[in-house]
Design a protein around this motif. Structure first.
Motif, PDB file in Angstrom:
ATOM      1  N   VAL A  24       0.839  -1.205   0.000  1.00  0.00           N
ATOM      2  CA  VAL A  24       0.000   0.000   0.000  1.00  0.00           C
ATOM      3  C   VAL A  24       0.869   1.249   0.000  1.00  0.00           C
ATOM      4  CG1 VAL A  24      -1.627   1.321   1.418  1.00  0.00           C
ATOM      5  CG2 VAL A  24      -2.016  -1.098   1.022  1.00  0.00           C
ATOM      6  N   ALA A  25       1.927   1.256   0.787  1.00  0.00           N
ATOM      7  CA  ALA A  25       2.834   2.405   0.809  1.00  0.00           C
ATOM      8  C   ALA A  25       3.501   2.593  -0.549  1.00  0.00           C
ATOM      9  CB  ALA A  25       3.882   2.231   1.903  1.00  0.00           C
ATOM     10  N   ALA A  26       3.881   1.499  -1.201  1.00  0.00           N
ATOM     11  CA  ALA A  26       4.491   1.594  -2.531  1.00  0.00           C
ATOM     12  C   ALA A  26       3.510   2.169  -3.540  1.00  0.00           C
ATOM     13  CB  ALA A  26       4.975   0.218  -2.984  1.00  0.00           C
ATOM     14  N   ALA A  27       2.254   1.767  -3.468  1.00  0.00           N
ATOM     15  CA  ALA A  27       1.243   2.306  -4.387  1.00  0.00           C
ATOM     16  C   ALA A  27       1.034   3.800  -4.146  1.00  0.00           C
ATOM     17  CB  ALA A  27      -0.074   1.546  -4.218  1.00  0.00           C
ATOM     18  N   ILE A  28       1.015   4.206  -2.892  1.00  0.00           N
ATOM     19  CA  ILE A  28       0.843   5.630  -2.582  1.00  0.00           C
ATOM     20  C   ILE A  28       2.028   6.438  -3.103  1.00  0.00           C
ATOM     21  CG2 ILE A  28       0.783   7.291  -0.677  1.00  0.00           C
ATOM     22  CD1 ILE A  28      -0.899   5.196   0.859  1.00  0.00           C
ATOM     23  N   ILE A  29       3.238   5.940  -2.910  1.00  0.00           N
ATOM     24  CA  ILE A  29       4.426   6.653  -3.386  1.00  0.00           C
ATOM     25  C   ILE A  29       4.424   6.738  -4.907  1.00  0.00           C
ATOM     26  CG2 ILE A  29       6.945   6.544  -3.546  1.00  0.00           C
ATOM     27  CD1 ILE A  29       6.889   5.286  -0.724  1.00  0.00           C
ATOM     28  N   ALA A  30       4.076   5.642  -5.581  1.00  0.00           N
ATOM     29  CA  ALA A  30       4.060   5.640  -7.045  1.00  0.00           C
ATOM     30  C   ALA A  30       3.014   6.624  -7.578  1.00  0.00           C
ATOM     31  CB  ALA A  30       3.783   4.231  -7.565  1.00  0.00           C
TER      32      ALA A  30
END
Length: 96
Positions: A24-30
């Motif tokens: 989820v954090a990776a999706a938010i950063i992307a």
């Protein structure tokens, strides 16, 4: 429906939770980087950041997705610490 009627709790441990959190954090950063970069540069510039030689946020996004997937897999298929006879959950899991 009570908690006893729901069935086995598969994959509910700290590794599964951390795997989901990483993804989820990776999706938010992307998505954040896509919005920030798309206001000044093209979408091609954004995609080029995934394959160029520089270390940037996009490389960390890929590492977080891989790390999250490993944690999900490890949390879902990990074995118990003791090597005694299988409990009810393990018997049902391996009989399928």
């Amino acid at each position: 429906m009570s908690w006893k009627e729901r069935g086995p709790k598969r994959g509910r441990n700290w590794m599964t939770a951390m795997g989901v959190l990483f993804m989820v954090a990776a999706a938010i950063i992307a998505l954040r980087d896509l919005v920030i970069i798309s206001t000044e540069y093209s979408f091609g510039f954004y995609l080029d950041n995934y394959v160029n030689a520089e270390i940037n946020n996009e490389k960390f996004v890929m590492a977080m997705i891989v790390g999250g997937a490993i944690l999900l897999w490890w949390g879902y298929y990990r074995k118990k610490e003791d090597y005694g006879p299988p409990d009810e959950h393990e018997r049902r899991r391996f009989e399928r």
